[in-house]
Design a protein around this motif. Structure first.
Motif, PDB file in Angstrom:
ATOM      1  N   LYS A 125      34.217  53.886  30.542  1.00 39.64           N
ATOM      2  CA  LYS A 125      34.302  52.887  29.253  1.00 39.64           C
ATOM      3  C   LYS A 125      34.137  54.318  28.756  1.00 39.64           C
ATOM      4  N   ALA A 126      32.371  54.726  28.344  1.00 34.09           N
ATOM      5  CA  ALA A 126      32.091  56.296  27.894  1.00 34.09           C
ATOM      6  C   ALA A 126      32.806  56.657  27.349  1.00 34.09           C
ATOM      7  N   LEU A 127      33.425  57.338  28.727  1.00 37.56           N
ATOM      8  CA  LEU A 127      34.108  58.583  28.404  1.00 37.56           C
ATOM      9  C   LEU A 127      35.813  57.780  28.046  1.00 37.56           C
ATOM     10  N   ALA A 128      36.374  56.790  28.579  1.00 34.56           N
ATOM     11  CA  ALA A 128      37.329  56.284  27.406  1.00 34.56           C
ATOM     12  C   ALA A 128      37.177  56.430  25.749  1.00 34.56           C
ATOM     13  N   GLU A 129      35.879  56.106  25.915  1.00 28.09           N
ATOM     14  CA  GLU A 129      35.841  55.894  23.691  1.00 28.09           C
ATOM     15  C   GLU A 129      35.338  57.421  24.008  1.00 28.09           C
ATOM     16  N   LYS A 130      34.475  58.471  24.453  1.00 27.02           N
ATOM     17  CA  LYS A 130      34.377  60.061  23.908  1.00 27.02           C
ATOM     18  C   LYS A 130      35.449  60.552  23.572  1.00 27.02           C
ATOM     19  N   HIS A 131      36.608  60.362  24.708  1.00 30.68           N
ATOM     20  CA  HIS A 131      38.037  61.395  24.760  1.00 30.68           C
ATOM     21  C   HIS A 131      38.713  60.499  23.551  1.00 30.68           C
ATOM     22  N   ASN A 132      38.779  59.537  23.650  1.00 30.48           N
ATOM     23  CA  ASN A 132      40.342  58.340  22.613  1.00 30.48           C
ATOM     24  C   ASN A 132      41.165  57.987  23.767  1.00 30.48           C
ATOM     25  N   LEU A 133      40.202  57.584  24.547  1.00 29.51           N
ATOM     26  CA  LEU A 133      41.560  57.335  25.926  1.00 29.51           C
ATOM     27  C   LEU A 133      41.280  55.717  25.800  1.00 29.51           C
ATOM     28  N   VAL A 134      42.921  55.337  26.323  1.00 27.99           N
ATOM     29  CA  VAL A 134      42.981  53.987  26.551  1.00 27.99           C
ATOM     30  C   VAL A 134      42.688  53.400  28.165  1.00 27.99           C
ATOM     31  N   VAL A 135      42.659  52.716  28.562  1.00 27.88           N
ATOM     32  CA  VAL A 135      41.144  52.163  29.877  1.00 27.88           C
ATOM     33  C   VAL A 135      42.168  50.990  30.730  1.00 27.88           C
ATOM     34  N   ILE A 136      43.297  51.733  31.676  1.00 25.28           N
ATOM     35  CA  ILE A 136      44.013  50.113  32.165  1.00 25.28           C
ATOM     36  C   ILE A 136      43.388  50.131  33.981  1.00 25.28           C
ATOM     37  N   GLU A 137      42.529  48.800  33.715  1.00 24.47           N
ATOM     38  CA  GLU A 137      42.357  48.631  34.927  1.00 24.47           C
ATOM     39  C   GLU A 137      42.895  47.943  36.212  1.00 24.47           C
ATOM     40  N   ASP A 138      42.996  48.742  37.329  1.00 29.68           N
ATOM     41  CA  ASP A 138      43.858  48.010  38.156  1.00 29.68           C
ATOM     42  C   ASP A 138      43.034  47.153  39.041  1.00 29.68           C
ATOM     43  N   CYS A 139      43.464  46.052  38.727  1.00 32.07           N
ATOM     44  CA  CYS A 139      42.254  44.985  39.090  1.00 32.07           C
ATOM     45  C   CYS A 139      42.707  43.985  40.392  1.00 32.07           C
ATOM     46  N   ALA A 140      43.868  44.808  41.256  1.00 33.89           N
ATOM     47  CA  ALA A 140      45.116  43.893  42.166  1.00 33.89           C
ATOM     48  C   ALA A 140      43.897  43.501  43.406  1.00 33.89           C
ATOM     49  N   GLN A 141      42.680  44.253  43.742  1.00 34.97           N
ATOM     50  CA  GLN A 141      42.528  43.962  44.729  1.00 34.97           C
ATOM     51  C   GLN A 141      41.004  43.411  44.605  1.00 34.97           C
ATOM     52  N   ALA A 142      41.059  42.987  43.235  1.00 36.83           N
ATOM     53  CA  ALA A 142      39.312  42.493  43.263  1.00 36.83           C
ATOM     54  C   ALA A 142      39.853  41.696  41.783  1.00 36.83           C
ATOM     55  N   MET A 143      39.964  40.505  41.794  1.00 37.57           N
ATOM     56  CA  MET A 143      40.392  39.550  41.267  1.00 37.57           C
ATOM     57  C   MET A 143      38.862  39.188  40.618  1.00 37.57           C
ATOM     58  N   GLY A 144      37.583  38.843  40.124  1.00 36.18           N
ATOM     59  CA  GLY A 144      36.451  38.498  40.048  1.00 36.18           C
ATOM     60  C   GLY A 144      35.091  39.581  40.518  1.00 36.18           C
ATOM     61  N   ALA A 145      35.827  40.079  40.591  1.00 36.48           N
ATOM     62  CA  ALA A 145      34.263  41.220  40.482  1.00 36.48           C
ATOM     63  C   ALA A 145      33.653  41.439  39.491  1.00 36.48           C
ATOM     64  N   SER A 146      33.052  42.063  39.015  1.00 41.60           N
ATOM     65  CA  SER A 146      32.148  42.258  37.976  1.00 41.60           C
ATOM     66  C   SER A 146      31.174  43.394  37.759  1.00 41.60           C
ATOM     67  N   VAL A 147      30.687  44.495  36.708  1.00 45.22           N
ATOM     68  CA  VAL A 147      29.515  45.371  37.044  1.00 45.22           C
ATOM     69  C   VAL A 147      29.070  44.845  35.974  1.00 45.22           C
ATOM     70  N   ASN A 148      27.284  44.307  35.862  1.00 47.03           N
ATOM     71  CA  ASN A 148      26.349  44.022  36.088  1.00 47.03           C
ATOM     72  C   ASN A 148      26.883  42.575  34.949  1.00 47.03           C
ATOM     73  N   GLY A 149      27.260  42.141  35.676  1.00 43.46           N
ATOM     74  CA  GLY A 149      27.620  40.014  34.752  1.00 43.46           C
ATOM     75  C   GLY A 149      29.170  40.829  34.268  1.00 43.46           C
ATOM     76  N   LYS A 150      29.840  41.387  33.807  1.00 41.44           N
ATOM     77  CA  LYS A 150      30.685  41.274  33.408  1.00 41.44           C
ATOM     78  C   LYS A 150      31.880  42.228  33.855  1.00 41.44           C
ATOM     79  N   ARG A 151      33.456  40.550  34.131  1.00 43.12           N
ATOM     80  CA  ARG A 151      34.104  41.165  34.952  1.00 43.12           C
ATOM     81  C   ARG A 151      34.711  42.685  35.076  1.00 43.12           C
ATOM     82  N   VAL A 152      35.668  42.735  35.973  1.00 40.74           N
ATOM     83  CA  VAL A 152      36.319  43.864  35.869  1.00 40.74           C
ATOM     84  C   VAL A 152      37.812  43.419  35.242  1.00 40.74           C
ATOM     85  N   GLY A 153      38.306  44.629  34.610  1.00 37.93           N
ATOM     86  CA  GLY A 153      39.615  43.737  34.063  1.00 37.93           C
ATOM     87  C   GLY A 153      38.944  43.132  32.646  1.00 37.93           C
TER      88      GLY A 153
END
Ligand code: PLP
Length: 393
Positions: free
Chosen positions: A136-164
């Protein structure tokens, strides 16, 4: 418990008996209810049901305005649907290395950014979250869109924030092999009103339901709508998500505990153990050759195993096997998107272009964890791993 049970049966029967199988028929749509449930569960403004994970990725790329002339950085380890969706959106997939977490390496993302890069698609393979804070930080630095492919990961999270919810749009699959299942199906989530309107246009043949004719969102789309039968199954499935993840967590922990003292294998890294969907236990052997031998030894002890990549094994989760991507093939002989003047890059693919990805996957042995895996099956698997280590290492 069976993956599909009485509740799904009843919900589907109700739809069938109503005779209203398309979301625009009934007053109370099951698809709309599923979308509401997902939006609440993920704490996002919008959820849009689709008919697949691939459809979700295409919808997201269209919504984000990714197209001719653009490059999209994706992981070298993902199902073929990820690069395919990029090409279908007329953009060029740029394949990046993975790291010891088996997900895209943020350093390699940064190395592969060009003036043409429009988006990044991190893929949370096997339910394991990618390094979303860094991406996310990289995307902000370079002004890029992030599209998360969570096909296999419904309910996964990082630091309590869900992927997606880290990216601009999160894309999920409900296909038969996924965490929640409708046979085929998917959903995209976003907090962005414009992206949501554009996603709706893209997924619904450019239909203007609730979107004003003057809206910038209006453009021709496809038909990736979810139907009411699947909406009914999906709504019930969503109520099972927490149980599913709790069950895989318990079983994964048991297996890992049982092999914790096995010397010579190195567990794969995870960006957040608490946020893992725990669909697998994966570990590295020192060399690809040892990984092959380890798999054979596990087989002798009654449990199938083996490295996640061996040259020529045809698994389309690993980029060297995406021959129609590497050969830049498309449905039309005009060769778009690669040949169009709007694309100013010169992409050359090769089956050896991400050597670290191949190294990790050819040394990794991955054991799948099911939510209903019995203690006996866990013991048998742990035993096979222990005996293989004794025989080989
Ligand atoms: C990582 C990944 N992305 C996308 C997809 C595509 O999902 P679907 O099969 O629902 O189109 C899959 C499905 O296997 C997947 O594993």
């Amino acid at each position: 418990m069976a993956r599909i049970d009485k509740e799904e049966e009843q919900a589907v029967l109700k739809v069938l008996r109503s005779g209203e199988l398309c979301r625009y028929g009934p007053e109370e749509s099951t698809v709309a209810a599923f979308e509401k449930g997902i939006a609440e569960k993920f704490g996002v403004k919008h959820a849009l049901a689709t008919n697949g994970g691939t459809a979700s990725l295409i919808v997201a790329l269209y919504a984000a305005g990714v197209g001719l002339g653009d490059e999209v950085i994706i992981s070298g380890y993902t199902w073929i649907a990820t690069p395919s969706a990029v090409v279908i959106a007329n953009a060029v997939p740029i394949i990046a290395e993975i790291d010891e977490s088996l997900s895209i390496d943020p350093d390699d993302i940064e190395a592969k950014i060009t003036p043409r890069t429009k988006a990044i698609i991190p893929v949370h393979m096997l339910g394991m979250p990618s390094d979303m804070p860094r991406i996310k930080a990289l995307a902000e630095k370079h002004n890029l869109v992030v599209i998360e492919d969570c096909a296999q990961a419904m309910g996964a999270s990082v630091n309590g924030k869900r992927v997606g919810t880290y990216g601009d749009i999160g894309c999920f699959s409900l296909q038969q092999s996924k965490i929640l299942i409708t046979g085929e199906g998917g959903v995209v989530i976003t907090d962005d009103d414009d992206l949501y309107d554009r996603a709706r246009m893209a997924h619904d043949a450019g239909n203007l339901w609730g979107i004003s004719k003057q809206s910038q969102a209006a453009f021709p789309g496809m038909n990736f709508r979810m139907d009411e039968i699947r909406g009914a199954v999906a709504s019930v499935q969503l109520t099972r998500l927490d149980d599913y993840l709790q069950n895989t967590k318990i079983r994964n922990a048991k297996l890992r505990h049982a092999i914790a003292d096995v010397d010579g294998i190195e567990m794969r890294k995870c960006h957040d153990e608490d946020g893992d969907c725990n669909l697998s236990v994966a570990f590295f052997l020192p060399t690809p050759d040892l990984a092959v031998k380890f798999g054979e030894a596990m087989g002798k002890h009654g449990v199938g195993g083996g490295p996640m990549y061996t040259h020529g094994n045809g698994d389309r989760h690993v980029y060297p096997n995406w021959h129609y991507i590497l050969e830049k093939r498309t449905y039309h002989p005009n060769g778009l998107p690669y040949s169009h003047p709007a694309y100013e890059g010169k992409i050359h693919y090769s089956d050896r272009m991400c050597p670290r990805t191949l190294d990790y996957l050819s040394r990794a042995v991955c054991i799948g964890i099911q939510p209903d895996m019995t203690d006996e099956a866990i013991d048998k698997t742990a035993n096979a791993i222990r005996l293989a280590a004794r025989d080989i290492l």
